[in-house]
Design a protein around this motif. Sequence first.
Motif, PDB file in Angstrom:
ATOM      1  N   GLY A  81     112.991  -0.116  79.902  1.00 32.76           N
ATOM      2  CA  GLY A  81     112.839   1.124  79.147  1.00 32.76           C
ATOM      3  C   GLY A  81     111.676   1.134  78.178  1.00 32.76           C
ATOM      4  N   VAL A  82     110.743   0.169  78.327  1.00 33.59           N
ATOM      5  CA  VAL A  82     109.558   0.148  77.471  1.00 33.59           C
ATOM      6  C   VAL A  82     108.320  -0.014  78.356  1.00 33.59           C
ATOM      7  CG1 VAL A  82     110.775  -0.832  75.485  1.00 33.59           C
ATOM      8  CG2 VAL A  82     109.628  -2.363  77.093  1.00 33.59           C
ATOM      9  N   SER A  83     107.172   0.289  77.801  1.00 33.79           N
ATOM     10  CA  SER A  83     105.915   0.137  78.537  1.00 33.79           C
ATOM     11  C   SER A  83     105.594  -1.347  78.726  1.00 33.79           C
ATOM     12  CB  SER A  83     104.775   0.812  77.766  1.00 33.79           C
ATOM     13  OG  SER A  83     104.488   0.066  76.591  1.00 33.79           O
ATOM     14  N   LEU A  84     104.691  -1.617  79.653  1.00 26.44           N
ATOM     15  CA  LEU A  84     104.264  -3.003  79.858  1.00 26.44           C
ATOM     16  C   LEU A  84     103.624  -3.567  78.596  1.00 26.44           C
ATOM     17  CD1 LEU A  84     102.805  -2.855  83.479  1.00 26.44           C
ATOM     18  CD2 LEU A  84     105.003  -3.788  82.733  1.00 26.44           C
ATOM     19  N   ARG A  85     102.866  -2.761  77.891  1.00 29.08           N
ATOM     20  CA  ARG A  85     102.237  -3.217  76.646  1.00 29.08           C
ATOM     21  C   ARG A  85     103.297  -3.580  75.605  1.00 29.08           C
ATOM     22  NH1 ARG A  85      97.443  -3.487  74.887  1.00 29.08           N
ATOM     23  NH2 ARG A  85      96.451  -2.044  76.321  1.00 29.08           N
ATOM     24  N   ALA A 128      97.972  -9.453  87.659  1.00 27.12           N
ATOM     25  CA  ALA A 128      98.231  -9.863  86.273  1.00 27.12           C
ATOM     26  C   ALA A 128      99.601 -10.542  86.199  1.00 27.12           C
ATOM     27  CB  ALA A 128      98.200  -8.646  85.354  1.00 27.12           C
ATOM     28  N   PRO A 129      99.720 -11.548  85.331  1.00 31.05           N
ATOM     29  CA  PRO A 129     101.003 -12.265  85.210  1.00 31.05           C
ATOM     30  C   PRO A 129     102.018 -11.470  84.381  1.00 31.05           C
ATOM     31  CG  PRO A 129      99.408 -13.181  83.694  1.00 31.05           C
ATOM     32  CD  PRO A 129      98.686 -12.122  84.492  1.00 31.05           C
ATOM     33  N   ILE A 130     102.641 -10.497  85.013  1.00 27.80           N
ATOM     34  CA  ILE A 130     103.608  -9.650  84.312  1.00 27.80           C
ATOM     35  C   ILE A 130     105.012 -10.211  84.553  1.00 27.80           C
ATOM     36  CG2 ILE A 130     104.613  -7.336  84.180  1.00 27.80           C
ATOM     37  CD1 ILE A 130     101.827  -6.317  85.081  1.00 27.80           C
ATOM     38  N   GLY A 190     104.353  -2.911  89.307  1.00 28.19           N
ATOM     39  CA  GLY A 190     103.826  -2.326  90.534  1.00 28.19           C
ATOM     40  C   GLY A 190     102.627  -3.094  91.056  1.00 28.19           C
ATOM     41  N   VAL A 191     101.556  -2.396  91.404  1.00 27.00           N
ATOM     42  CA  VAL A 191     100.348  -3.010  91.943  1.00 27.00           C
ATOM     43  C   VAL A 191      99.709  -3.945  90.918  1.00 27.00           C
ATOM     44  CG1 VAL A 191      98.045  -2.534  92.870  1.00 27.00           C
ATOM     45  CG2 VAL A 191      99.971  -1.082  93.506  1.00 27.00           C
TER      46      VAL A 191
END
Length: 167
Positions: free
Chosen positions: A146-150, A86-88, A80-81
């Motif tokens: 299906g998992v968090s960004l972390r 951040a380099p996601i 998202g924002v």
Amino acid sequence: MTAPAGGPRLTSQRVWATLARQAFVVVGMVNRRGEGRSVGVSPAVDGDHVWFAAHGTDWKVDHLRHQPEVSLTVPVRRGGVLALVAPIPPATITCRATAQVLPVDRAPAAVRRRLLMGQDAEKAAAAGTVMVRLTPHGDFVTYGLGVSLRTMLDTERARGRVPVARG
């Protein structure tokens, strides 16, 4: 597949639903000389098929007629924002598929509406447009779905696998 602790909790239905929302997929193929090629296309999902439109004389159509076994990779935007600062990396869905080149009128009406963007099907066919139906098979292999960004930082926990077949 049993997900590792904290890993994805995926179902085939969830992966198909995510795939159906995407505006871009990459099709990997092999040309007549055995060289790998890939192309990005705008998809339409209908049932258990992924469709895209092309011109009948395009190089990709020639390759698909010669060798219909392909790979399908779908980048899924995450963050998202937060992704603006951040380099996601995107999550991904990958699977094997079989391609079939078909006349425009063989595609379902909803697929024609989406891919031809209002153009009359007869005119599109007369202009040389064809429809390519990709039939995924085997498993969907996912990363970051299906998992968090972390959790995406842990490649073991971020990977998933579910059968392509629903149910």
